[in-house]
Scaffold this motif. Structure first.
Motif, mmCIF file in Angstrom:
data_model
loop_
_atom_site.group_PDB
_atom_site.id
_atom_site.type_symbol
_atom_site.label_atom_id
_atom_site.label_comp_id
_atom_site.label_asym_id
_atom_site.label_seq_id
_atom_site.Cartn_x
_atom_site.Cartn_y
_atom_site.Cartn_z
ATOM 1 N N GLU A 101 0.818 -1.235 0.000
ATOM 2 C CA GLU A 101 0.000 0.000 0.000
ATOM 3 C C GLU A 101 0.841 1.271 0.000
ATOM 4 O O GLU A 101 0.431 2.310 0.514
ATOM 5 N N HIS A 102 2.044 1.174 -0.592
ATOM 6 C CA HIS A 102 2.832 2.397 -0.854
ATOM 7 C C HIS A 102 2.372 2.874 -2.245
ATOM 8 O O HIS A 102 3.101 2.768 -3.225
ATOM 9 N N ILE A 103 1.144 3.394 -2.290
ATOM 10 C CA ILE A 103 0.462 3.576 -3.580
ATOM 11 C C ILE A 103 1.170 4.596 -4.482
ATOM 12 O O ILE A 103 1.356 4.363 -5.675
ATOM 13 N N GLU A 104 1.581 5.731 -3.920
ATOM 14 C CA GLU A 104 2.226 6.767 -4.755
ATOM 15 C C GLU A 104 3.551 6.264 -5.319
ATOM 16 O O GLU A 104 3.867 6.478 -6.489
ATOM 17 N N ASP A 105 4.328 5.580 -4.460
ATOM 18 C CA ASP A 105 5.604 5.010 -4.923
ATOM 19 C C ASP A 105 5.341 3.990 -6.035
ATOM 20 O O ASP A 105 6.054 3.959 -7.043
ATOM 21 N N ALA A 106 4.321 3.150 -5.816
ATOM 22 C CA ALA A 106 4.002 2.097 -6.791
ATOM 23 C C ALA A 106 3.635 2.712 -8.134
ATOM 24 O O ALA A 106 4.121 2.262 -9.188
ATOM 25 N N LEU A 107 2.794 3.756 -8.112
ATOM 26 C CA LEU A 107 2.375 4.379 -9.371
ATOM 27 C C LEU A 107 3.578 4.956 -10.111
ATOM 28 O O LEU A 107 3.720 4.780 -11.333
ATOM 29 N N ASP A 108 4.462 5.608 -9.374
ATOM 30 C CA ASP A 108 5.655 6.188 -9.996
ATOM 31 C C ASP A 108 6.536 5.088 -10.625
ATOM 32 O O ASP A 108 7.029 5.231 -11.741
ATOM 33 N N THR A 109 6.696 3.972 -9.892
ATOM 34 C CA THR A 109 7.527 2.859 -10.390
ATOM 35 C C THR A 109 6.872 2.227 -11.618
ATOM 36 O O THR A 109 7.548 1.913 -12.601
ATOM 37 N N PHE A 110 5.545 2.044 -11.562
ATOM 38 C CA PHE A 110 4.823 1.459 -12.711
ATOM 39 C C PHE A 110 4.939 2.357 -13.945
ATOM 40 O O PHE A 110 5.078 1.869 -15.069
ATOM 41 N N LYS A 111 4.907 3.682 -13.734
ATOM 42 C CA LYS A 111 5.043 4.615 -14.875
ATOM 43 C C LYS A 111 6.414 4.459 -15.541
ATOM 44 O O LYS A 111 6.526 4.456 -16.768
ATOM 45 N N GLN A 112 7.454 4.340 -14.700
ATOM 46 C CA GLN A 112 8.804 4.144 -15.251
ATOM 47 C C GLN A 112 8.884 2.824 -16.019
ATOM 48 O O GLN A 112 9.477 2.749 -17.095
ATOM 49 N N PRO A 144 0.723 -8.950 -23.164
ATOM 50 C CA PRO A 144 0.031 -9.081 -21.872
ATOM 51 C C PRO A 144 0.708 -8.324 -20.733
ATOM 52 O O PRO A 144 0.034 -7.819 -19.827
ATOM 53 N N MET A 145 2.040 -8.219 -20.760
ATOM 54 C CA MET A 145 2.758 -7.462 -19.710
ATOM 55 C C MET A 145 2.365 -5.988 -19.732
ATOM 56 O O MET A 145 2.196 -5.360 -18.687
ATOM 57 N N THR A 146 2.246 -5.430 -20.940
ATOM 58 C CA THR A 146 1.893 -4.008 -21.077
ATOM 59 C C THR A 146 0.462 -3.784 -20.585
ATOM 60 O O THR A 146 0.186 -2.815 -19.866
ATOM 61 N N THR A 147 -0.436 -4.690 -20.947
ATOM 62 C CA THR A 147 -1.837 -4.600 -20.501
ATOM 63 C C THR A 147 -1.901 -4.680 -18.982
ATOM 64 O O THR A 147 -2.629 -3.913 -18.337
ATOM 65 N N ASP A 148 -1.141 -5.601 -18.406
ATOM 66 C CA ASP A 148 -1.096 -5.781 -16.953
ATOM 67 C C ASP A 148 -0.613 -4.493 -16.272
ATOM 68 O O ASP A 148 -1.170 -4.060 -15.254
ATOM 69 N N LEU A 149 0.412 -3.870 -16.854
ATOM 70 C CA LEU A 149 0.954 -2.625 -16.287
ATOM 71 C C LEU A 149 -0.082 -1.509 -16.301
ATOM 72 O O LEU A 149 -0.236 -0.775 -15.321
ATOM 73 N N LEU A 150 -0.777 -1.366 -17.415
ATOM 74 C CA LEU A 150 -1.812 -0.316 -17.517
ATOM 75 C C LEU A 150 -2.895 -0.530 -16.467
ATOM 76 O O LEU A 150 -3.383 0.428 -15.856
ATOM 77 N N MET A 151 -3.263 -1.801 -16.240
ATOM 78 C CA MET A 151 -4.272 -2.107 -15.217
ATOM 79 C C MET A 151 -3.763 -1.752 -13.828
ATOM 80 O O MET A 151 -4.496 -1.188 -13.009
ATOM 81 N N GLU A 161 -5.355 0.881 -11.195
ATOM 82 C CA GLU A 161 -5.700 0.493 -9.813
ATOM 83 C C GLU A 161 -5.119 1.499 -8.821
ATOM 84 O O GLU A 161 -5.785 1.923 -7.885
ATOM 85 N N CYS A 162 -3.845 1.879 -9.038
ATOM 86 C CA CYS A 162 -3.190 2.843 -8.136
ATOM 87 C C CYS A 162 -3.937 4.182 -8.139
ATOM 88 O O CYS A 162 -4.179 4.768 -7.081
ATOM 89 N N ARG A 163 -4.276 4.648 -9.334
ATOM 90 C CA ARG A 163 -4.980 5.943 -9.434
ATOM 91 C C ARG A 163 -6.330 5.882 -8.711
ATOM 92 O O ARG A 163 -6.702 6.822 -7.994
ATOM 93 N N THR A 164 -7.065 4.796 -8.906
ATOM 94 C CA THR A 164 -8.375 4.633 -8.256
ATOM 95 C C THR A 164 -8.208 4.618 -6.737
ATOM 96 O O THR A 164 -8.965 5.285 -6.010
ATOM 97 N N GLU A 165 -7.200 3.891 -6.240
ATOM 98 C CA GLU A 165 -6.974 3.807 -4.792
ATOM 99 C C GLU A 165 -6.560 5.156 -4.211
ATOM 100 O O GLU A 165 -6.939 5.498 -3.089
ATOM 101 N N MET A 166 -5.788 5.931 -4.995
ATOM 102 C CA MET A 166 -5.382 7.257 -4.511
ATOM 103 C C MET A 166 -6.590 8.187 -4.391
ATOM 104 O O MET A 166 -6.695 8.961 -3.445
ATOM 105 N N VAL A 167 -7.514 8.091 -5.355
ATOM 106 C CA VAL A 167 -8.754 8.897 -5.309
ATOM 107 C C VAL A 167 -9.575 8.498 -4.086
ATOM 108 O O VAL A 167 -10.078 9.350 -3.343
ATOM 109 N N GLN A 168 -9.682 7.184 -3.853
ATOM 110 C CA GLN A 168 -10.456 6.696 -2.701
ATOM 111 C C GLN A 168 -9.837 7.160 -1.388
ATOM 112 O O GLN A 168 -10.543 7.568 -0.459
ATOM 113 N N GLN A 169 -8.496 7.126 -1.319
ATOM 114 C CA GLN A 169 -7.805 7.556 -0.106
ATOM 115 C C GLN A 169 -8.042 9.038 0.166
ATOM 116 O O GLN A 169 -8.299 9.442 1.298
ATOM 117 N N SER A 170 -7.942 9.843 -0.899
ATOM 118 C CA SER A 170 -8.104 11.291 -0.685
ATOM 119 C C SER A 170 -9.549 11.643 -0.334
ATOM 120 O O SER A 170 -9.794 12.521 0.485
#
Length: 438
Positions: free
Chosen positions: A389-400, A414-421, A425-434
């Motif tokens: 649940e280090h969501i911001e860090d995870a999103l930044d790492t996934f973007k890289q 499939p790897m690229t599709t998985d990454l986009l998903m 997920e990170c963006r949705t969780e960040m919205v829910q947290q805020s």
């Protein structure tokens, strides 16, 4: 002939492939299904022998007890290729032939069946190098043992091997000895999206690709389909290259491995300049030698899946050398990577993410982007951060990771599709947290 590439004589290297058009990095250069392939023995229980997908539970062939499939659909589609192999496997039970023997047999079966043809290949089996003339006597003995096993393996299904293959195989492939030599020198390791080995296959046209330790193309797989992608902009008439080996090694070690496995001395620009060797050996030799000397023992623990002993060994050595050996040091990086593996297997997530985050800046120094190994490592660490649940860090790492993977694996992988998903997920969780914090 595919429009983007053509066969040519590469100065000092022999046959090669070069671009016929200008290509952008990330572009798909060529894709091919194998002439023959098989799942690696060590993964035969975990991977479908038809589509090469990893599955928790697989159906087992009731006759040979080795082949496994996702479902009856995969089993039925595989039967034409498995039918003859199945009888051979049964005849040797409980012994199982090596991957190269099974691959050579599948090649023979493929060529004996009229549906398979290698006529549209840019490089015929007859032309494939066996490198027998440059092999040591010890290596030739190994090939001879494999050839004997191939004959024994095929006895049940092709009792008169010489007579039956005369029409199907080119002259230099009719002897089991030279066929095995060609197969072992020219087969490709089939890997999953995370670059873990799952099988071996023969892709004749792509055997023309020459090696470079800083290549302009990479190979990734979707099931058994090999995709060759440009990782740099490529000009018309520029040679297309791949790396035959994992390049995160010292120049001397890379050259030794290439000499031993592929029978040539690499003199690419990366080897001639030895430009990364100093970085890989950074720190005091008296200190990093401790790590180097203990690596074989730790690799043995990893091979035995003794994760507890592996993690304890890595942790102890890494804390002993501490800051005296920089993170960029090759032996420290290998040990940190093993600590990540061990921590994941033991479910020690905080430790895994700690070690994993330490590797990321080092990977970016050692692997020129876009490199699939760097992309996969970023994705792996991102998943750990997300799980904790280090969501911001995870999103930044996934973007890289996405910036690399979309080029090395392509938008449809499939790897690229998985990454986009994962990013979504990170963006949705960040919205829910805020929204829950207001």
């Amino acid at each position: 002939m595919p429009p983007k590439l053509e066969r040519f004589l590469s100065p000092g290297k022999g046959n090669g492939l070069r671009a016929t058009v200008r290509m952008k990095r990330g572009e798909l250069v060529y894709s091919a299904e194998p002439l023959a392939c098989c799942v690696s023995n060590k993964l035969s229980r975990d991977v479908c022998h038809h589509c090469f997908s990893r599955r928790e539970t697989l159906l087992r062939c009731s006759q040979c007890k080795m082949a496994r499939y996702c479902n009856t659909t995969c089993q039925k589609q595989a039967w034409s290729g498995h039918k003859r192999e199945c009888k051979c496997l049964q005849s040797l039970l409980p012994r199982i032939p090596t991957d190269s023997v099974r691959l050579a047999a599948r090649l023979i079966f493929a060529l004996l069946s009229p549906s398979k043809s290698s006529s549209e290949e840019l490089y015929t089996l007859e032309e494939h190098e066996s490198h027998l003339s440059s092999m040591s006597e010890h290596k030739k003995q190994g090939v001879a043992q494999l050839a004997s096993m191939l004959e024994l393996y095929l006895q049940q299904e092709v009792p008169d091997l010489a007579q039956e293959v005369t029409s199907a195989l080119p002259p230099s492939c009719r002897e089991p000895f030279s066929l095995i030599a060609k197969v072992t020198c020219n087969c490709f390791t089939i890997s999953d999206g995370e670059l873990q080995e799952i099988g071996v296959g023969l892709y004749p046209s792509l055997s023309l690709l020459n090696h470079d330790c800083r290549p302009n193309c990479v190979m990734v797989f979707v099931g058994t389909e090999l995709q060759l992608r440009a990782v740099r902009d490529i000009n018309p008439e520029e040679e297309l290259t791949i790396s035959y080996i994992e390049t995160l090694s010292l120049t001397e070690d890379r050259q030794r491995q290439l000499e031993d496995q592929y029978h040539f001395t690499c003199s690419c620009q990366h080897c001639d300049s030895q430009d990364k060797d100093r970085l890989m050996l950074s720190g005091h030799e008296s200190t990093w030698r401790l790590l180097k000397e203990d690596l074989p023992r730790l690799e043995g623990l990893k091979a035995e899946s003794d994760w507890q002993a592996l993690l304890e060994g890595c942790s102890r050595l890494l804390s002993t050398v501490g800051g005296d050996v920089p993170d960029e040091n090759l032996y420290k990086l290998r040990m940190t990577d093993m600590a990540v593996d061990a921590s994941i297997h033991l479910g020690h997530w905080e430790e895994a993410v700690g070690y994993g985050e330490k590797t990321l800046p080092v990977y970016s120094q050692h692997y020129p982007d876009p490199h699939p190994v760097h992309g996969v490592q970023l994705m792996r660490v991102g998943k750990l951060q997300h799980y904790l649940e280090h969501i911001e860090d995870a999103l930044d790492t996934f973007k890289q990771a996405y910036r690399i993977i979309k080029l090395t694996h392509g938008d449809d992988h499939p790897m690229t599709t998985d990454l986009l998903m994962k990013m979504e997920e990170c963006r949705t969780e960040m919205v829910q947290q805020s929204s829950s914090s207001h």
